[in-house]
Design a protein around this motif. Structure first.
Motif, PDB file in Angstrom:
ATOM      1  N   TYR A 149      -4.872 -44.935  23.854  1.00  0.00           N
ATOM      2  CA  TYR A 149      -4.865 -43.545  24.327  1.00  0.00           C
ATOM      3  C   TYR A 149      -4.343 -43.514  25.777  1.00  0.00           C
ATOM      4  O   TYR A 149      -4.901 -44.189  26.654  1.00  0.00           O
TER       5      TYR A 149
ATOM      6  N   ILE B 229       0.423 -34.222  17.968  1.00  0.00           N
ATOM      7  CA  ILE B 229      -0.856 -34.293  18.694  1.00  0.00           C
ATOM      8  C   ILE B 229      -2.025 -34.247  17.703  1.00  0.00           C
ATOM      9  O   ILE B 229      -1.957 -33.555  16.681  1.00  0.00           O
ATOM     10  N   GLY B 230      -3.053 -35.008  18.010  1.00  0.00           N
ATOM     11  CA  GLY B 230      -4.223 -35.035  17.136  1.00  0.00           C
ATOM     12  C   GLY B 230      -5.082 -33.818  17.384  1.00  0.00           C
ATOM     13  O   GLY B 230      -6.101 -33.908  18.068  1.00  0.00           O
TER      14      GLY B 230
ATOM     15  N   TYR C  46       2.806 -35.871  30.906  1.00  0.00           N
ATOM     16  CA  TYR C  46       1.852 -36.498  29.990  1.00  0.00           C
ATOM     17  C   TYR C  46       2.514 -36.577  28.607  1.00  0.00           C
ATOM     18  O   TYR C  46       3.353 -35.732  28.253  1.00  0.00           O
TER      19      TYR C  46
ATOM     20  N   ARG D  77       3.261 -42.694  15.716  1.00  0.00           N
ATOM     21  CA  ARG D  77       1.907 -42.333  15.268  1.00  0.00           C
ATOM     22  C   ARG D  77       2.013 -41.029  14.493  1.00  0.00           C
ATOM     23  O   ARG D  77       2.611 -40.060  14.957  1.00  0.00           O
TER      24      ARG D  77
ATOM     25  N   LYS E 107     -11.762 -36.662  27.612  1.00  0.00           N
ATOM     26  CA  LYS E 107     -10.639 -36.857  28.542  1.00  0.00           C
ATOM     27  C   LYS E 107     -11.121 -36.615  29.973  1.00  0.00           C
ATOM     28  O   LYS E 107     -10.810 -37.394  30.873  1.00  0.00           O
TER      29      LYS E 107
ATOM     30  N   TYR F  13      -5.133 -41.208  11.800  1.00  0.00           N
ATOM     31  CA  TYR F  13      -3.760 -41.523  12.204  1.00  0.00           C
ATOM     32  C   TYR F  13      -3.179 -42.670  11.392  1.00  0.00           C
ATOM     33  O   TYR F  13      -3.892 -43.614  11.047  1.00  0.00           O
TER      34      TYR F  13
ATOM     35  N   PHE G  91       1.987 -35.790  25.509  1.00  0.00           N
ATOM     36  CA  PHE G  91       2.145 -34.666  24.575  1.00  0.00           C
ATOM     37  C   PHE G  91       2.923 -33.507  25.201  1.00  0.00           C
ATOM     38  O   PHE G  91       3.498 -32.689  24.489  1.00  0.00           O
TER      39      PHE G  91
ATOM     40  N   TYR H 124     -13.428 -41.034  17.544  1.00  0.00           N
ATOM     41  CA  TYR H 124     -13.116 -40.903  16.117  1.00  0.00           C
ATOM     42  C   TYR H 124     -14.156 -41.606  15.252  1.00  0.00           C
ATOM     43  O   TYR H 124     -13.871 -41.991  14.108  1.00  0.00           O
TER      44      TYR H 124
ATOM     45  N   ASN I  90      -7.112 -45.316  18.704  1.00  0.00           N
ATOM     46  CA  ASN I  90      -6.043 -44.336  18.739  1.00  0.00           C
ATOM     47  C   ASN I  90      -4.943 -44.997  19.566  1.00  0.00           C
ATOM     48  O   ASN I  90      -5.171 -45.247  20.753  1.00  0.00           O
TER      49      ASN I  90
ATOM     50  N   LYS J  78     -12.799 -34.193  17.415  1.00  0.00           N
ATOM     51  CA  LYS J  78     -12.122 -34.624  16.202  1.00  0.00           C
ATOM     52  C   LYS J  78     -13.076 -34.682  15.018  1.00  0.00           C
ATOM     53  O   LYS J  78     -12.658 -34.759  13.887  1.00  0.00           O
TER      54      LYS J  78
HETATM   55  C1  MLT Z   1      -4.250 -37.384  20.694  1.00  0.00           C
HETATM   56  O1  MLT Z   1      -3.479 -36.745  19.963  1.00  0.00           O
HETATM   57  O2  MLT Z   1      -4.236 -38.599  20.757  1.00  0.00           O
HETATM   58  C2  MLT Z   1      -5.216 -36.702  21.586  1.00  0.00           C
HETATM   59  O3  MLT Z   1      -6.322 -36.367  20.955  1.00  0.00           O
HETATM   60  C3  MLT Z   1      -4.654 -35.573  22.356  1.00  0.00           C
HETATM   61  C4  MLT Z   1      -5.122 -35.712  23.769  1.00  0.00           C
HETATM   62  O4  MLT Z   1      -6.309 -35.679  24.041  1.00  0.00           O
HETATM   63  O5  MLT Z   1      -4.297 -35.879  24.640  1.00  0.00           O
END
Ligand code: MLT
Length: 396
Positions: free
Chosen positions: A128, A40-41, A14, A369, A105, A329, A16, A205, A174, A235
């Motif tokens: 995303y 990562i957010g 994945y 990003r 998610k 972002y 991240f 968001y 995102n 978030k």
């Molecule tokens: C992100 O950073 O876009 C997400 O929030 C992290 C994720 O849910 O994978």
């Protein structure tokens, strides 16, 4: 057992996980580097005292025989659904259409069960990565990709999606940070009605959306006949570790056969899930009070101020910067570099870890990003490193 063949359609890691893997490799080689994460957010600021009190009260209640509870209702506690209806949707979405969950998610994954293997999925690129990965894991129909580029203002041409069954939309997007205007969202809803498409509207968001722009798709008349909306506390209230989200599946939303979708979503909720944690739901109740909403505003404003600091730094370096107005972002273009080359450059030269745009889809290549989730001190230091172009001592 045979492997699900659709794993062949997605990358081994994945996004991240891949970023973390490369970061660990870098840290192995440069153990003294003080790396700042703008990747990562993930929220960094402590949750406000009012919300914390709500979480505490829930824990206390579990320790007392008189107030102890086990499983909650699968759809979520009625008071939480009512508070979401009242506070987030000003009563315009009935609480009975709201399903509380442990995260958007997870909801996206469970929604794929609802769609089944035959449907055709359209999505924004970049977007995303979970929309794409979960879609590919459930079927091998080619995805319909809708490029969102600087050239089209990150608003996709929808015409290729006319044959789709499902359209994923992220608003504000995102990673690009683009928020649809009322007229753009109205056109999308009309397109979906005309072509019998079900929209999955991810509004994780939404608190970052500025006045004058729609926060929810249900602000557009008729959207409740074509759209499922996903909302999250992660978030907006710093609940990325606490875990709490919701989906709206309106009673008016039907399959192409005319059967209602909501009972099937209830079936999935009751079969694959035992409800969100009681503690996080009680915390969510505190968030949805006046004092909790004030805490949310403070957090959102804090991260938006971080975004401004970072935006100024990239702009000063002469880079093309998008996003950051309706979103935590920034979407930064690096002409002449691929996303992974730009990622490596930021990591090697500035000790800043970012997220490569290509991780959000092919149309994201050449971008990074930049997340503004971080303490003010680390964001300010990152901005100084960006302006200076290089480095920071490698000593602590
Ligand atoms: C992100 O950073 O876009 C997400 O929030 C992290 C994720 O849910 O994978």
């Amino acid at each position: 057992m045979k492997r699900n063949p659709y794993f062949e359609q997605i990358s081994n890691r994945y996004l991240f996980q891949e970023v973390r893997h490369r970061l660990l490799h870098f840290k192995d080689k440069s153990p003294d580097a003080r790396v700042i994460s703008l990747s990562i957010g993930d929220t960094t600021e402590p949750i406000g005292p009012h919300t914390i009190q709500g979480l505490h009260d829930a824990v206390q209640a579990l320790g007392d025989r008189a107030t102890y509870t086990g499983y909650g209702p699968e759809q979520g506690f009625a008071d939480v659904r009512e508070a979401i209806s009242k506070t987030i949707y000003q009563g315009k979405v009935p609480s009975d259409d709201i399903f509380v969950s442990d995260g958007s998610k997870c909801d996206i994954g469970r929604l794929q069960l609802l769609f089944g293997p035959a449907c055709s999925v359209a999505l924004q690129t970049p977007s995303y990565p979970v929309y794409q990965d979960t879609s590919l894991l459930f079927r091998n129909n080619p995805l319909i990709l809708l490029p969102c580029t600087a050239e089209n203002g990150f608003v996709p041409d929808l015409s290729p999606a006319a044959s789709a069954d499902i359209l994923f939309l992220c608003n504000p997007c995102n990673p690009t940070g683009r928020a649809f205007s009322f007229s753009q969202l109205e056109q999308i809803v009309h397109f979906a009605i005309k072509h019998s498409i079900t929209i999955i509207f991810d509004s994780a968001y939404s608190s970052y959306v500025q006045p004058g722009f729609p926060k929810s798709i249900y602000e557009i008349p008729g959207a409740d006949t074509v759209a499922i909306e996903l909302g999250s506390f992660s978030k907006i209230a710093g609940f990325s570790g606490v875990r709490l989200a919701w989906s709206v599946v309106p009673s008016k939303l039907n399959y192409s056969t005319g059967q209602p979708i909501k009972p099937d979503w209830m079936r999935i909720a009751t079969t694959f899930f035992n409800g969100a944690s009681i503690i996080s739901q009680k915390g969510g109740m505190a968030v949805l009070s006046d004092a909790g909403m004030k805490e949310i505003d403070d957090q959102v404003n804090f991260y938006l101020a971080n975004t401004k600091i970072l935006k100024e730094a990239f702009t000063e370096r002469g880079l093309e910067v998008y996003g950051g107005t309706h979103s935590p972002y920034l979407w930064v273009r690096f002409h002449g570099l691929s996303s992974w080359q730009a990622f490596d450059k930021m990591l090697q030269d500035m000790h800043i870890v970012t997220t490569p745009g290509i991780g959000f889809g092919q149309a994201g290549d050449g971008f990074l990003r930049i997340s503004s989730f971080g303490s003010r001190a680390s964001v300010t230091e990152a901005a100084n490193r960006i302006k200076g172009g290089c480095l920071c001592s490698t000593q602590q």
